[in-house]
Design an enzyme around this catalytic site. Structure first.
Site, PDB file in Angstrom:
ATOM      1  N   ARG A  59       0.862  -1.197   0.000  1.00  9.40           N
ATOM      2  CA  ARG A  59       0.000   0.000   0.000  1.00  9.40           C
ATOM      3  C   ARG A  59       0.895   1.243   0.000  1.00  9.40           C
ATOM      4  NH1 ARG A  59      -4.616   0.545  -1.802  1.00  9.40           N
ATOM      5  NH2 ARG A  59      -5.646  -0.969  -0.452  1.00  9.40           N
ATOM      6  N   ARG A  84       0.824  -6.420 -10.230  1.00 12.35           N
ATOM      7  CA  ARG A  84       1.319  -5.870  -8.958  1.00 12.35           C
ATOM      8  C   ARG A  84       1.508  -6.940  -7.891  1.00 12.35           C
ATOM      9  NH1 ARG A  84      -3.553  -2.425  -5.976  1.00 12.35           N
ATOM     10  NH2 ARG A  84      -5.223  -3.908  -6.343  1.00 12.35           N
ATOM     11  N   HIS A 154       0.537   3.573 -10.647  1.00 10.43           N
ATOM     12  CA  HIS A 154      -0.421   4.054  -9.627  1.00 10.43           C
ATOM     13  C   HIS A 154       0.338   4.802  -8.516  1.00 10.43           C
ATOM     14  CE1 HIS A 154      -3.487   3.845  -6.527  1.00 10.43           C
ATOM     15  NE2 HIS A 154      -4.256   3.004  -7.181  1.00 10.43           N
ATOM     16  N   ASP A 197     -12.146  10.550  -7.028  1.00  8.36           N
ATOM     17  CA  ASP A 197     -11.751   9.343  -7.773  1.00  8.36           C
ATOM     18  C   ASP A 197     -12.152   9.603  -9.231  1.00  8.36           C
ATOM     19  OD1 ASP A 197     -11.015   6.846  -8.594  1.00  8.36           O
ATOM     20  OD2 ASP A 197     -12.207   5.751  -7.117  1.00  8.36           O
ATOM     21  N   GLU A 254      -2.052   9.092 -11.177  1.00 10.70           N
ATOM     22  CA  GLU A 254      -1.656   7.842 -11.824  1.00 10.70           C
ATOM     23  C   GLU A 254      -1.520   8.027 -13.338  1.00 10.70           C
ATOM     24  OE1 GLU A 254      -4.454   4.867 -10.393  1.00 10.70           O
ATOM     25  OE2 GLU A 254      -4.814   6.114  -8.633  1.00 10.70           O
TER      26      GLU A 254
HETATM   27  C1  BG6 Z   1      -7.488   3.852  -7.618  1.00 15.51           C
HETATM   28  C2  BG6 Z   1      -8.932   3.717  -7.986  1.00 15.51           C
HETATM   29  O1  BG6 Z   1      -6.728   3.843  -8.783  1.00 15.51           O
HETATM   30  O2  BG6 Z   1      -7.080   2.757  -6.802  1.00 15.51           O
HETATM   31  C3  BG6 Z   1      -9.770   3.635  -6.688  1.00 15.51           C
HETATM   32  O3  BG6 Z   1      -9.322   4.834  -8.783  1.00 15.51           O
HETATM   33  C4  BG6 Z   1      -9.252   2.496  -5.817  1.00 15.51           C
HETATM   34  O4  BG6 Z   1     -11.135   3.448  -7.017  1.00 15.51           O
HETATM   35  C5  BG6 Z   1      -7.768   2.702  -5.582  1.00 15.51           C
HETATM   36  O5  BG6 Z   1      -9.960   2.474  -4.593  1.00 15.51           O
HETATM   37  C6  BG6 Z   1      -7.107   1.649  -4.685  1.00 15.51           C
HETATM   38  O6  BG6 Z   1      -7.294   0.373  -5.187  1.00 15.51           O
HETATM   39  P1  BG6 Z   1      -6.714  -0.889  -4.426  1.00 15.51           P
HETATM   40  O7  BG6 Z   1      -7.133  -2.072  -5.255  1.00 15.51           O
HETATM   41  O8  BG6 Z   1      -5.221  -0.739  -4.384  1.00 15.51           O
HETATM   42  O9  BG6 Z   1      -7.324  -0.902  -3.048  1.00 15.51           O
END
Ligand code: BG6
Length: 282
Positions: A59, A84, A154, A197, A254
Site C-alpha cells: 500500500r 502488482r 499508480h 476518484d 496515476e
Molecule cells: C485507484 C482507484 O486507482 O485505486 C480507486 O481509482 C481504488 O477506485 C484505488 O480504490 C485503490 O485500489 P486498491 O485495489 O489498491 O485498493
C-alpha cells in the site's frame, strides 16, 4: 550501487543508492516503494501498516496496474490486474555515472496468467533513479492476434496536508467521475476537500502537484489519461493496510492508459507507457 536485500520475513527487494537518491523496488510487482532524493523528504507515500506478503500489493509507492486498470467485469479476477502481485524477474542494472542507476524487471505469461488473461506477453519495467524518477513500462504482444490493455503507474505521492495541495495541468479536460459515473469537465486547478476518484482524459501536458515546500512535476508519455484519487475519511476506513487518517498525507496521480484511453497492441508490436517525475524544493 544496486544490491539485493530482503525483509526479516524474506520479502525480496532491490536497493539502489547513488549520489542523487535512494530507492527500493520489491521483486513482487516490480513495485517501487521508496524513492528519496539526497537530503530531501521521500517523494512517495508508503503506509506504515502495509503488507509485504506474497499475493498482497504494497500500500503505497508505485503499484503497476496491468493488464487492466480498476475492476474486472469478472469479479473473481483481481482489481488492477495481476502484475502488482506477481513475482517479476530482475533483468539487470546499469549505472552510467555516479548519480544515475537504472534497474529492469520482466514479467511474462505463464499458465497462471493465461488462466486470468488468455494472452502471451512480455512486460518490462525500467526504472531510472537519478535527480528525477523515470519509469518505462513496455508491453510486447507475443500473441498472433491483437490484444487490448488498460494500465497505470499508480503513484502515491506523499503530501504535507491534502487540504492544502493543488494539481494543475488538467484545466478543461473531460473526466469520468468514478463516484457518480458522470462525465464532467475540469474547471481550473484541482483542490481536495472530499473523496476524489476521477479518470481524466485527453491529457497532453505536464501536471504539477503543488505542496507547501515543494512542487512535483509529472510528464507522461504514450498516455492520454490520468487518474486522480484520494479516498478521504469514509473510504479510508474501508481500505486495507491504511490507517484512518492516512488520506491526509497521500495523493495518487496515476499515469495511465485507462477508460477511453485503452491501448490496442498488434501481434509482435510493443507499447511503452512512460512517466518522468521531478521534485523541486522551494
Ligand atoms: C485507484 C482507484 O486507482 O485505486 C480507486 O481509482 C481504488 O477506485 C484505488 O480504490 C485503490 O485500489 P486498491 O485495489 O489498491 O485498493
Amino acid at each position: 550501487m544496486v544490491t539485493f536485500d530482503k525483509l526479516s520475513n524474506g520479502f525480496e527487494y532491490i536497493a539502489v543508492q547513488n549520489t542523487s537518491a535512494t530507492a527500493k523496488i520489491a521483486l513482487q510487482g516490480a513495485h517501487l516503494f521508496h524513492y528519496c532524493k539526497t537530503n530531501q523528504e521521500p517523494l512517495l507515500w508508503l503506509s506504515d501498516i502495509s503488507y509485504y506478503e506474497q499475493g498482497k500489493a504494497i500500500r503505497g509507492g508505485i503499484p503497476i496496474c496491468w493488464p487492466w486498470f480498476g475492476f474486472h467485469k469478472d469479479k473473481t479476477l483481481p482489481q488492477h490486474g495481476f502484475a502488482r502481485t506477481s513475482m517479476w524477474e530482475f533483468v539487470g542494472s546499469s549505472e552510467p555515472d555516479a548519480k544515475t542507476s537504472s534497474v529492469s524487471f520482466r514479467l511474462q505469461h505463464s499458465d497462471e496468467t493465461l488462466k486470468m488473461w488468455n494472452h502471451r506477453f512480455d512486460l518490462e519495467l525500467k526504472i531510472t533513479i537519478s535527480d528525477s524518477l523515470k519509469l518505462e513500462l513496455k508491453t510486447t504482444n507475443l500473441d498472433d492476434k491483437e490484444f487490448t490493455i488498460t494500465q497505470a503507474l499508480h503513484t502515491y505521492f506523499a503530501v504535507s496536508d491534502i487540504s492544502k495541495v493543488s494539481v494543475s495541468g488538467l484545466d478543461k479536460k473531460p473526466y469520468l467521475d468514478a463516484l457518480t459515473l458522470k462525465q464532467e469537465i475540469q474547471n481550473g486547478d484541482i483542490f481536495f476537500s472530499s473523496e476524489v476518484d476521477r479518470v481524466y482524459q485527453e491529457v497532453d501536458g505536464e501536471l504539477i502537484l503543488r505542496d507547501k515546500n515543494r512542487e512535483i512535476s509529472i510528464m507522461n508519455s504514450c498516455s492520454y489519461s490520468v487518474v486522480v484519487w484520494n479516498p478521504w475519511v469514509e473510504k479510508t476506513k474501508k481500505m486495507s493496510a491504511m490507517r484512518e487518517d492516512a488520506y491526509k498525507n497521500m495523493l495518487c496521480i496515476e499515469s495511465s492508459n485507462a477508460y477511453d484511453d485503452a491501448v490496442v497492441i498488434k501481434s509482435d508490436c510493443s507499447h511503452t507507457l512512460g512517466a518522468i517525475i521531478n521534485c523541486h524544493k522551494e
